[in-house]
Design an enzyme around this catalytic site. Structure first.
Site, PDB file in Angstrom:
ATOM      1  N   HIS A 113      16.439  10.922  49.241  1.00 47.95           N
ATOM      2  CA  HIS A 113      15.560  10.699  49.993  1.00 47.95           C
ATOM      3  C   HIS A 113      14.195   9.878  49.359  1.00 47.95           C
ATOM      4  CE1 HIS A 113      17.760  12.657  53.156  1.00 47.95           C
ATOM      5  NE2 HIS A 113      17.581  13.763  52.478  1.00 47.95           N
ATOM      6  N   ASP A 157      26.137  12.588  50.834  1.00 49.97           N
ATOM      7  CA  ASP A 157      25.333  13.706  51.473  1.00 49.97           C
ATOM      8  C   ASP A 157      25.439  13.668  53.126  1.00 49.97           C
ATOM      9  OD1 ASP A 157      22.987  15.794  50.251  1.00 49.97           O
ATOM     10  OD2 ASP A 157      22.494  14.803  52.269  1.00 49.97           O
ATOM     11  N   HIS A 216      22.970  14.060  55.115  1.00 50.08           N
ATOM     12  CA  HIS A 216      21.810  13.610  55.449  1.00 50.08           C
ATOM     13  C   HIS A 216      21.590  12.100  55.107  1.00 50.08           C
ATOM     14  CE1 HIS A 216      20.961  17.733  54.826  1.00 50.08           C
ATOM     15  NE2 HIS A 216      20.723  17.639  56.138  1.00 50.08           N
ATOM     16  N   ASP A 250      26.762  19.087  51.554  1.00 49.07           N
ATOM     17  CA  ASP A 250      26.150  19.613  52.930  1.00 49.07           C
ATOM     18  C   ASP A 250      26.850  19.025  53.911  1.00 49.07           C
ATOM     19  OD1 ASP A 250      25.053  17.228  52.330  1.00 49.07           O
ATOM     20  OD2 ASP A 250      22.867  17.937  52.342  1.00 49.07           O
TER      21      ASP A 250
HETATM   22  N1  6DK Z   1      14.053  18.624  58.795  1.00 50.21           N
HETATM   23  C1  6DK Z   1      19.001  16.724  51.282  1.00 50.21           C
HETATM   24  O1  6DK Z   1      20.299  17.707  51.362  1.00 50.21           O
HETATM   25  C2  6DK Z   1      17.891  17.182  51.631  1.00 50.21           C
HETATM   26  O2  6DK Z   1      19.554  15.487  51.705  1.00 50.21           O
HETATM   27  C3  6DK Z   1      17.921  17.643  53.342  1.00 50.21           C
HETATM   28  C4  6DK Z   1      16.596  18.111  53.915  1.00 50.21           C
HETATM   29  C5  6DK Z   1      16.559  18.474  55.287  1.00 50.21           C
HETATM   30  C6  6DK Z   1      15.416  18.837  55.938  1.00 50.21           C
HETATM   31  C7  6DK Z   1      15.491  19.399  57.261  1.00 50.21           C
HETATM   32  C8  6DK Z   1      14.137  19.411  57.990  1.00 50.21           C
HETATM   33  C9  6DK Z   1      13.136  18.011  59.356  1.00 50.21           C
HETATM   34  C10 6DK Z   1      11.770  18.404  59.172  1.00 50.21           C
HETATM   35  C11 6DK Z   1      10.609  17.919  59.911  1.00 50.21           C
HETATM   36  C12 6DK Z   1      10.915  17.157  60.882  1.00 50.21           C
HETATM   37  C13 6DK Z   1      12.134  17.001  61.537  1.00 50.21           C
HETATM   38  C14 6DK Z   1      13.250  17.360  60.662  1.00 50.21           C
HETATM   39  F1  6DK Z   1      18.237  15.449  49.638  1.00 50.21           F
HETATM   40  C15 6DK Z   1      19.091  16.457  49.776  1.00 50.21           C
HETATM   41  F2  6DK Z   1      18.557  17.223  49.086  1.00 50.21           F
HETATM   42  F3  6DK Z   1      20.073  16.077  49.180  1.00 50.21           F
HETATM   43  O3  6DK Z   1      13.245  19.823  57.263  1.00 50.21           O
HETATM   44 ZN    ZN Z   2      21.514  16.598  52.452  1.00 51.49          ZN
END
Ligand code: 6DK
Ligand code: ZN
Length: 369
Positions: free
Chosen positions: A143, A180, A182, A268
């Site tokens: 990210h 991943d 995400h 994930d």
């Molecule tokens: N969502 C990852 O696995 C990290 O891709 C994933 C992070 C997810 C966070 C979830 C979260 C929100 C927060 C605020 C507003 C909307 C949604 F990068 C990796 F570690 F690989 O907090």
């Molecule tokens: Zn992720």
């Protein structure tokens, strides 16, 4: 097949604080807890299973190394690197950039070792020391943007490795495949205008970052057609993932013919993950790994580097990692002891709405040259 493997104990020391997902905050009801959702124990357990199962005896250990500021700033702004250095020196650390990604004192050293380790594995694969390799790094990177960290990520390890391969190792065409759950927004943004790097992200539709990773985001300027997003609907199991791998990822890689493939390997999408709603088992990760191995064999002399991203089930991630690395190495040392449970819950047949999404994206493959 010689497969490189990299883990360093210091990755298990990355301190994500006492919050659950957001930093602990009594005013907002965020209670402290012993383990943040991204606590590194999940990855440490994966490393331990790789050792205890005996798989490590079939792998070639590659030494980690620290990325230099010059290497980090091929992707990141000097200001971002300086801020991480500064906050990292504070007694209680700082945050990667979005307020939900806390890190403890000394995180710069750990994150720079993660980025450098992605480079080290890429160097080993390009030099032919090993045929392919898995860098089990922490924290994740996919990210992170040039000017900031995001979503638990400090530096974009995979993008830094790709830039290094182009700047130093004489590689021109690179494909980055991100499985991943995400969205791989970092590489998409960093290489948006660059037709020499094909970025493919297979993720859950609008999971994280918010509203990111839509089908319509296909690269800009000279990079148009060289970004492929596959935003899977919630509830996809091994059948849907296999269909996406065989219908989009494989053909897109065949069309692009990269000289090197780098995978942002998150576990994930697994059926036990708390941060997503997919149902993938070790069978799905084996299919994904076979797909990129076959593509690497076709155009890249087999050159394939996997770099760890997310994965939040301390119970199941170790089996996912074991199966993935077994596939890379072409050996089988231990069965997935949880497959009877995780694979027995149903949800693995390809559903019409899942096929429809994948087919929509597959229509773009012909634009890749
Ligand atoms: N969502 C990852 O696995 C990290 O891709 C994933 C992070 C997810 C966070 C979830 C979260 C929100 C927060 C605020 C507003 C909307 C949604 F990068 C990796 F570690 F690989 O907090
Ligand atoms: Zn992720």
């Amino acid at each position: 097949m010689t497969t490189g493997y990299l883990w360093d104990e210091i990755f298990g020391w990355h301190d994500t604080g006492s919050g659950t997902l957001f930093p602990a905050d009594p005013d907002l009801g965020h209670q402290p807890i012993s383990h943040h959702v991204a606590h590194p124990d999940t990855k440490r357990r994966m490393h331990e299973l790789i050792c205890v199962s005996g798989l490590v005896d079939h792998l070639t250990r590659i030494a980690p190394r620290t990325a230099s500021v010059e290497e980090l700033t091929r992707v990141h702004t000097p200001e971002h690197v300086e801020r991480i250095v500064r906050e990292s020196a504070q007694p209680k650390g700082g945050d990667a950039g979005d307020g939900i990604s806390p890190f403890g004192k000394g995180a710069y050293r750990i994150a720079a070792l993660g980025a450098g380790s992605a480079i080290a594995m890429t160097e080993a694969v390009v030099a032919g020391t090993v045929d392919n390799g898995y860098a089990l790094v922490n924290p994740a990177g996919h990210h992170a943007l040039p000017e900031t960290g995001l979503g638990f990520c400090i530096f974009n390890n995979v993008a830094i490795a790709a830039k290094h391969a182009q700047a130093v190792l004489g590689i021109e065409r690179i494909a980055i495949v991100d499985w991943d759950v995400h969205h791989g927004n970092g590489a998409q943004a960093i290489f948006a205008e660059d037709p020499s790097v094909l970025t493919i992200s297979l993720h859950q539709d609008r999971c994280f970052p918010p509203n990111s990773g839509l089908v319509e985001e296909r690269g800009t300027a000279a990079g148009e057609h060289y970004n492929v997003n596959i935003p899977m609907p919630v509830g996809c199991g091994d059948g849907a993932y296999q269909y996406a791998a065989r219908t989009v990822i494989g053909p897109a890689l065949e069309a692009f013919a990269p000289e090197l493939i780098i995978v942002a390997s998150g576990f994930d999408p697994n059926a036990m993950d708390p941060l997503a709603r997919q149902l993938v088992t070790t069978r799905g990760f084996i299919t994904l790994t076979e797909t990129v191995m076959e593509a690497a064999a076709r155009s890249a002399g087999g050159r394939l580097v996997l770099v760890q991203e997310g994965g939040y089930s301390p119970v199941y991630v170790p089996f996912c990692g074991l199966a993935t690395i077994e596939t890379l190495a072409g050996v089988h040392v231990m069965d997935d002891g949880l497959l009877p449970v995780v694979g027995g819950m149903g949800g693995h047949d390809l559903e019409p709405h899942q096929k429809e999404l994948v087919d929509r994206v597959a229509a773009f493959v012909g634009d890749i040259a």
